[in-house]
Motif scaffolding. Structure first.
Motif, PDB file in Angstrom:
ATOM      1  N   LEU A  31       4.270 -26.263  -2.488  1.00 36.97           N
ATOM      2  CA  LEU A  31       4.834 -24.911  -2.430  1.00 36.97           C
ATOM      3  C   LEU A  31       3.735 -23.866  -2.275  1.00 36.97           C
ATOM      4  CD1 LEU A  31       7.082 -22.771  -2.808  1.00 36.97           C
ATOM      5  CD2 LEU A  31       6.720 -22.993  -5.285  1.00 36.97           C
ATOM      6  N   LEU A  32       2.699 -23.955  -3.093  1.00 36.69           N
ATOM      7  CA  LEU A  32       1.633 -22.950  -3.041  1.00 36.69           C
ATOM      8  C   LEU A  32       0.821 -23.065  -1.757  1.00 36.69           C
ATOM      9  CD1 LEU A  32       0.387 -22.981  -6.752  1.00 36.69           C
ATOM     10  CD2 LEU A  32       2.064 -21.473  -5.669  1.00 36.69           C
ATOM     11  N   THR A  33       0.628 -24.297  -1.291  1.00 40.04           N
ATOM     12  CA  THR A  33      -0.116 -24.492  -0.044  1.00 40.04           C
ATOM     13  C   THR A  33       0.646 -23.920   1.150  1.00 40.04           C
ATOM     14  OG1 THR A  33      -1.158 -26.496  -0.912  1.00 40.04           O
ATOM     15  CG2 THR A  33      -1.176 -26.196   1.471  1.00 40.04           C
ATOM     16  N   LEU A  34       1.941 -24.185   1.203  1.00 38.30           N
ATOM     17  CA  LEU A  34       2.755 -23.650   2.297  1.00 38.30           C
ATOM     18  C   LEU A  34       2.840 -22.131   2.229  1.00 38.30           C
ATOM     19  CD1 LEU A  34       5.683 -26.234   2.486  1.00 38.30           C
ATOM     20  CD2 LEU A  34       3.745 -25.979   4.052  1.00 38.30           C
ATOM     21  N   THR A  35       2.927 -21.595   1.009  1.00 34.30           N
ATOM     22  CA  THR A  35       2.945 -20.137   0.862  1.00 34.30           C
ATOM     23  C   THR A  35       1.652 -19.526   1.373  1.00 34.30           C
ATOM     24  OG1 THR A  35       4.399 -20.302  -1.079  1.00 34.30           O
ATOM     25  CG2 THR A  35       3.192 -18.245  -0.771  1.00 34.30           C
ATOM     26  N   ALA A  36       0.534 -20.127   0.973  1.00 34.49           N
ATOM     27  CA  ALA A  36      -0.760 -19.627   1.446  1.00 34.49           C
ATOM     28  C   ALA A  36      -0.875 -19.732   2.958  1.00 34.49           C
ATOM     29  CB  ALA A  36      -1.893 -20.399   0.765  1.00 34.49           C
ATOM     30  N   ALA A  37      -0.449 -20.860   3.520  1.00 38.23           N
ATOM     31  CA  ALA A  37      -0.530 -21.040   4.966  1.00 38.23           C
ATOM     32  C   ALA A  37       0.328 -20.012   5.697  1.00 38.23           C
ATOM     33  CB  ALA A  37      -0.089 -22.458   5.340  1.00 38.23           C
ATOM     34  N   ALA A  38       1.539 -19.762   5.172  1.00 32.52           N
ATOM     35  CA  ALA A  38       2.431 -18.798   5.819  1.00 32.52           C
ATOM     36  C   ALA A  38       1.866 -17.382   5.741  1.00 32.52           C
ATOM     37  CB  ALA A  38       3.810 -18.847   5.166  1.00 32.52           C
ATOM     38  N   TYR A  39       1.342 -17.019   4.590  1.00 28.34           N
ATOM     39  CA  TYR A  39       0.849 -15.651   4.420  1.00 28.34           C
ATOM     40  C   TYR A  39      -0.486 -15.419   5.124  1.00 28.34           C
ATOM     41  CZ  TYR A  39       4.509 -14.810   0.923  1.00 28.34           C
ATOM     42  OH  TYR A  39       5.709 -14.637   0.277  1.00 28.34           O
ATOM     43  N   LEU A  40      -1.244 -16.491   5.360  1.00 33.47           N
ATOM     44  CA  LEU A  40      -2.528 -16.346   6.048  1.00 33.47           C
ATOM     45  C   LEU A  40      -2.406 -16.567   7.554  1.00 33.47           C
ATOM     46  CD1 LEU A  40      -4.798 -18.278   3.518  1.00 33.47           C
ATOM     47  CD2 LEU A  40      -4.768 -15.811   3.902  1.00 33.47           C
ATOM     48  N   TRP A  41      -1.264 -17.056   7.999  1.00 32.09           N
ATOM     49  CA  TRP A  41      -1.077 -17.395   9.412  1.00 32.09           C
ATOM     50  C   TRP A  41      -1.210 -16.154  10.291  1.00 32.09           C
ATOM     51  CZ3 TRP A  41      -0.847 -21.795  12.113  1.00 32.09           C
ATOM     52  CH2 TRP A  41      -0.328 -21.753  13.411  1.00 32.09           C
ATOM     53  N   THR A  42      -2.086 -16.222  11.280  1.00 36.85           N
ATOM     54  CA  THR A  42      -2.329 -15.121  12.232  1.00 36.85           C
ATOM     55  C   THR A  42      -2.441 -13.775  11.516  1.00 36.85           C
ATOM     56  OG1 THR A  42       0.047 -14.783  12.679  1.00 36.85           O
ATOM     57  CG2 THR A  42      -1.118 -16.359  14.075  1.00 36.85           C
ATOM     58  N   LEU A  43      -3.037 -13.779  10.352  1.00 39.72           N
ATOM     59  CA  LEU A  43      -3.085 -12.558   9.541  1.00 39.72           C
ATOM     60  C   LEU A  43      -3.847 -11.441  10.238  1.00 39.72           C
ATOM     61  CD1 LEU A  43      -2.237 -11.476   6.756  1.00 39.72           C
ATOM     62  CD2 LEU A  43      -4.427 -12.295   5.861  1.00 39.72           C
ATOM     63  N   SER A  44      -4.911 -11.793  10.947  1.00 43.49           N
ATOM     64  CA  SER A  44      -5.752 -10.768  11.552  1.00 43.49           C
ATOM     65  C   SER A  44      -5.089 -10.049  12.715  1.00 43.49           C
ATOM     66  CB  SER A  44      -7.077 -11.381  12.013  1.00 43.49           C
ATOM     67  OG  SER A  44      -6.852 -12.378  12.989  1.00 43.49           O
ATOM     68  N   GLU A  45      -3.921 -10.551  13.180  1.00 42.48           N
ATOM     69  CA  GLU A  45      -3.245  -9.867  14.283  1.00 42.48           C
ATOM     70  C   GLU A  45      -2.787  -8.467  13.890  1.00 42.48           C
ATOM     71  OE1 GLU A  45      -0.155 -12.082  16.093  1.00 42.48           O
ATOM     72  OE2 GLU A  45      -1.487 -13.664  16.834  1.00 42.48           O
ATOM     73  N   SER A  46      -2.638  -8.216  12.602  1.00 41.57           N
ATOM     74  CA  SER A  46      -2.259  -6.874  12.151  1.00 41.57           C
ATOM     75  C   SER A  46      -3.455  -5.939  12.053  1.00 41.57           C
ATOM     76  CB  SER A  46      -1.563  -6.956  10.776  1.00 41.57           C
ATOM     77  OG  SER A  46      -0.309  -7.589  10.890  1.00 41.57           O
ATOM     78  N   GLY A  47      -4.632  -6.417  12.444  1.00 42.05           N
ATOM     79  CA  GLY A  47      -5.803  -5.560  12.412  1.00 42.05           C
ATOM     80  C   GLY A  47      -6.045  -5.004  11.028  1.00 42.05           C
ATOM     81  N   TYR A  48      -6.230  -3.691  10.956  1.00 40.45           N
ATOM     82  CA  TYR A  48      -6.433  -3.045   9.665  1.00 40.45           C
ATOM     83  C   TYR A  48      -5.117  -2.637   9.012  1.00 40.45           C
ATOM     84  CZ  TYR A  48     -11.419  -2.869  10.690  1.00 40.45           C
ATOM     85  OH  TYR A  48     -12.720  -3.209  10.971  1.00 40.45           O
ATOM     86  N   ALA A  49      -3.972  -3.064   9.611  1.00 37.97           N
ATOM     87  CA  ALA A  49      -2.652  -2.813   9.021  1.00 37.97           C
ATOM     88  C   ALA A  49      -2.476  -1.324   8.739  1.00 37.97           C
ATOM     89  CB  ALA A  49      -2.457  -3.676   7.782  1.00 37.97           C
ATOM     90  N   ASN A  50      -2.425  -0.931   7.476  1.00 39.27           N
ATOM     91  CA  ASN A  50      -2.346   0.485   7.121  1.00 39.27           C
ATOM     92  C   ASN A  50      -3.769   1.040   7.091  1.00 39.27           C
ATOM     93  OD1 ASN A  50      -1.983   3.032   5.996  1.00 39.27           O
ATOM     94  ND2 ASN A  50      -0.419   2.339   4.565  1.00 39.27           N
ATOM     95  N   GLN A  51      -4.154   1.745   8.155  1.00 42.33           N
ATOM     96  CA  GLN A  51      -5.527   2.222   8.277  1.00 42.33           C
ATOM     97  C   GLN A  51      -5.897   3.213   7.177  1.00 42.33           C
ATOM     98  OE1 GLN A  51      -6.399   3.658  12.211  1.00 42.33           O
ATOM     99  NE2 GLN A  51      -6.092   1.659  13.155  1.00 42.33           N
ATOM    100  N   TYR A  52      -4.900   3.859   6.616  1.00 44.70           N
ATOM    101  CA  TYR A  52      -5.137   4.817   5.531  1.00 44.70           C
ATOM    102  C   TYR A  52      -5.834   4.129   4.361  1.00 44.70           C
ATOM    103  CZ  TYR A  52      -3.770   8.330   1.975  1.00 44.70           C
ATOM    104  OH  TYR A  52      -3.744   9.266   0.976  1.00 44.70           O
ATOM    105  N   TYR A  53      -5.301   2.983   3.935  1.00 48.94           N
ATOM    106  CA  TYR A  53      -5.900   2.255   2.823  1.00 48.94           C
ATOM    107  C   TYR A  53      -7.121   1.456   3.272  1.00 48.94           C
ATOM    108  CZ  TYR A  53      -1.655   3.486   0.301  1.00 48.94           C
ATOM    109  OH  TYR A  53      -0.633   4.182  -0.289  1.00 48.94           O
ATOM    110  N   SER A  54      -7.133   0.996   4.519  1.00 47.25           N
ATOM    111  CA  SER A  54      -8.295   0.257   5.008  1.00 47.25           C
ATOM    112  C   SER A  54      -9.531   1.148   5.071  1.00 47.25           C
ATOM    113  CB  SER A  54      -7.999  -0.332   6.391  1.00 47.25           C
ATOM    114  OG  SER A  54      -7.014  -1.336   6.310  1.00 47.25           O
ATOM    115  N   ALA A  55      -9.333   2.396   5.458  1.00 44.26           N
ATOM    116  CA  ALA A  55     -10.467   3.320   5.499  1.00 44.26           C
ATOM    117  C   ALA A  55     -11.026   3.546   4.097  1.00 44.26           C
ATOM    118  CB  ALA A  55     -10.037   4.644   6.126  1.00 44.26           C
ATOM    119  N   ALA A  56     -10.140   3.641   3.117  1.00 45.73           N
ATOM    120  CA  ALA A  56     -10.597   3.813   1.734  1.00 45.73           C
ATOM    121  C   ALA A  56     -11.333   2.568   1.252  1.00 45.73           C
ATOM    122  CB  ALA A  56      -9.411   4.117   0.824  1.00 45.73           C
ATOM    123  N   ALA A  57     -10.862   1.381   1.655  1.00 45.78           N
ATOM    124  CA  ALA A  57     -11.565   0.150   1.293  1.00 45.78           C
ATOM    125  C   ALA A  57     -12.939   0.106   1.946  1.00 45.78           C
ATOM    126  CB  ALA A  57     -10.742  -1.063   1.708  1.00 45.78           C
TER     127      ALA A  57
END
Length: 665
Positions: A31-57
């Motif tokens: 269960l945890l492995t599949l959850t991790a795989a699903a949530y990490l799958w092609t994750l970088s395609e969203s780029g910085y996602a919400n740039q507002y918070y990414s800029a603060a990071a």
């Protein structure tokens, strides 16, 4: 199979020197492995996602001062409009691994895995491990969870902390040890430092359930409750005290407040303003809210994001508590059902009737509590029915819950009007009604047949949300306002959240450095819009890529300036800052209307040569008057007017800019 049908029994701990795989452990790992795989799958395609918070990071990865206060830029001119706990995690990740989409988003995905694990641990205490696996899977497959655990808003950390507080409370009830209540209070305090008052929606459930079900005398339970409260105040109060006591000139301006106060932000813009829609921080509800009312969570985008099991959970909460009415006061199963059910009700009612800013993605806060309530309630009734085959009440309740879930899934799957969701409607309905009929006659089932019925029930109720979750995982999400699933109706009143390429479309897919594909037409100053299909964006409030010519210009001799540029509003500033890696001043904060800096202060910075360029436009997606502010007397409007009157306008790329180092025109 006996374990699935009968209640868990207490066993003496067995000491062993080696870890041995069991069906339970193996299933949890899967269960945890599949959850991790699903949530990490092609994750970088969203780029910085919400740039507002990414800029603060990014800023926090460069400056410890910006990291501590949650400032948008490394020179700490203004904070984001939330407390900084989630930014602390992302900022540390940026420091360790460098700035990238992965360093920003992976922590959120891991928080999702942790949340699913905690849901399993909660249910496992009161139900068979198979039920705990089901609850964890239903949480992971909730479309809102599949969205927000792959996004960099504060909701991921908040949910992890709140589920952790719920687990700690139940552990205190189970063991009678007050230290678990202290831990719950500490987690709630850090929840406040993540998203302020939303963290406190679980407090009524924790307080009532512990006072009812906690071990020991009433006085002992009250003492533990006080210790929980003190821990909560201490874990949140230390930061509030520091921010309020430090002179304003030594720290960034608190965005979202009108008086540069974290307490005011808590009680105003992020407090009362969210409930009654009052105009705090110059924003009010800004047209964000869909119609408030008891049906808000069942209709529009919110319905498809979270409500698949909500009707069943409400029914199973009531009937489960009825079935447990004769249980001892300290019964852990009833305490678990009360805690999850009360949290679900309080959170759902607040979201349903709040008149202020409401976004559909808020409903992720309901995901674990709906799953826990539905699964534990069903386990209670199933156990009751299996012990007493003549228990018609339990059989009918399970049948109604199953039939209702199947019919509601049929409705939600039909909202998108797309394949394959339309094709799934009838199997979900037909199989679900068949399982409901089997529940009615469950007294005649053999254990093997009962296993098949339970498996069919689990697959049927999970099929719809799983389809929406898979679509969500396969779609990049960028901007400030994002939604899950294929359905786009209701919601934002035209202010975003729709598919790109149409009204309200957001920025397109980004590469690891935040730059989307070329060939897109300009939308905001220096920021392209109109993205290709396959991306769900934040509409006019979404970030985008910065014009390369503008980025190169502001990066020239960047070391000579405190801020390489200033602009109205945080959205334009965030995109430019992420592209250049240099500090950009966001005048007026998120929506350009906060008086974060006076005209006199700005003039002083310009006179000292601390700001290179002023970029015209900006604001909250171009809303409002000059500079994005709705008030011509705001500092943002005054600064814009002063710059326009005293400096020479030029064009760099697609942006109108003013070089503040060349002297007055």
């Amino acid at each position: 199979m006996t374990q699935l049908l009968d209640p868990p029994t207490a066993t003496s701990p067995t000491k062993t020197r080696s870890w041995r795989p069991t069906p339970e452990r193996t299933s949890l790992i899967i269960l945890l492995t599949l959850t991790a795989a699903a949530y990490l799958w092609t994750l970088s395609e969203s780029g910085y996602a919400n740039q507002y918070y990414s800029a603060a990071a990014q800023a926090g990865g460069e400056s410890w001062k910006a990291w501590f206060f949650g400032a948008l830029d490394a020179s700490s001119s203004i904070t984001v409009d939330k407390p900084p706990a989630s930014l602390w995690v992302m900022g540390l990740s940026v420091r360790l691994f460098g700035l990238s989409s992965w360093s920003i988003l992976v922590p959120q995905a891991l928080m999702g895995v942790g949340t699913v694990g905690l849901v399993f641990a909660i249910v496992k205490k009161v139900a068979p491990w198979q039920a705990a696996i089901a609850a964890g899977a239903l949480t992971a497959l909730t479309p809102a969870a599949a969205l927000m655990f792959r996004f960099n808003n504060p909701d991921a950390l908040l949910l992890l902390l709140l589920v952790g507080a719920g687990f700690s409370t139940l552990k205190a009830i189970e063991t009678g040890k007050g230290r678990w209540m202290v831990l719950a209070g500490a987690l709630l305090g850090f929840g406040f430092l993540t998203k302020m008052l939303q963290a406190f929606l679980i407090i009524p459930a924790i307080a009532v359930v512990y006072l009812i079900a906690g071990k020991g005398s009433f006085g002992r339970r009250v003492t533990h409750g006080i210790a929980c409260f003190v821990a909560m105040v201490a874990s949140a109060g230390w930061y509030i005290a520091i921010v309020e006591l430090i002179p304003e000139s030594w720290r960034p301006y608190i965005d979202g407040s009108t008086g540069n106060s974290l307490l005011e932000l808590t009680l105003g813009y992020n407090g009362v303003g969210r409930l009654n829609g009052g105009d705090y921080g110059g924003l009010g509800n800004a047209g964000f809210s869909s119609a408030a009312g008891v049906l808000r969570l069942f209709q529009g985008v919110s319905g498809g994001m979270v409500s698949w099991l909500l009707p069943a959970a409400l029914l199973l909460l009531v009937t489960g508590l009825v079935a447990l009415r004769k249980a001892p006061r300290t019964d852990l199963t009833r305490a678990t059902l009360m805690l999850s059910g009360a949290t679900m009700l309080v959170t759902g009612l607040v979201f349903s009737f709040m008149e202020g800013i409401y976004h559909d993605y808020y409903v992720v806060a309901l995901a674990p509590w709906i799953a826990i309530t539905a699964v534990v309630g069903a386990a209670v009734l199933w156990r009751s029915m299996w012990r007493d085959r003549d228990n018609l009440f339990a059989r009918i309740t399970l049948a109604v819950a199953m039939a209702g879930s199947a019919m509601w899934g049929w409705v939600l799957l039909g909202q998108s009007g797309e394949q394959p969701y339309d094709a799934l409607r009838w199997p979900v309905l037909i199989i679900g009604l068949g399982v409901a009929a089997a529940f009615v006659f469950a007294d005649r089932l053999t254990r093997r047949a009962a296993t098949a019925v339970l498996a069919a029930a689990a697959v049927t109720v999970g099929l719809g949300p799983a389809a929406y979750a898979i679509q969500t995982i396969g779609t990049a999400h960028t901007g400030s306002i994002v939604t899950a699933g294929p359905y786009e109706g209701g919601g934002m009143g035209g202010m975003g959240g729709g598919r790109p390429g149409g009204a309200g479309g957001g920025p397109g897919p980004q590469t690891q450095n935040g730059t989307p594909p070329t060939g897109q037409a300009p939308q905001m100053p220096g920021m392209p819009g109109g993205s290709p299909g396959g991306t769900r964006g934040g509409g006019m409030m979404g970030g985008g890529a910065v014009d390369e010519e503008l980025a190169e210009a502001v990066s020239t001799n960047a070391g000579n300036y405190t801020w390489v540029a200033a602009t109205i509003g945080s959205q334009t500033a965030a995109g430019l800052q992420l592209e250049t890696g240099e500090a950009v001043m966001a005048i007026g904060g998120f929506n350009g209307t906060s008086n974060s800096i006076t005209l006199e202060q700005f003039q002083e910075y310009v006179a000292n040569g601390e700001i290179h360029y002023f970029i015209a436009g900006g604001g909250m997606g171009g809303m409002g008057g000059r500079g994005g502010g709705s008030d011509e007397t705001s500092s943002a409007s005054q600064i814009s007017a002063w710059v326009e009157e005293n400096f020479t306008q030029t064009t760099i790329g697609s942006s109108t800019v003013y070089d503040l180092t060349e002297g007055a025109a």
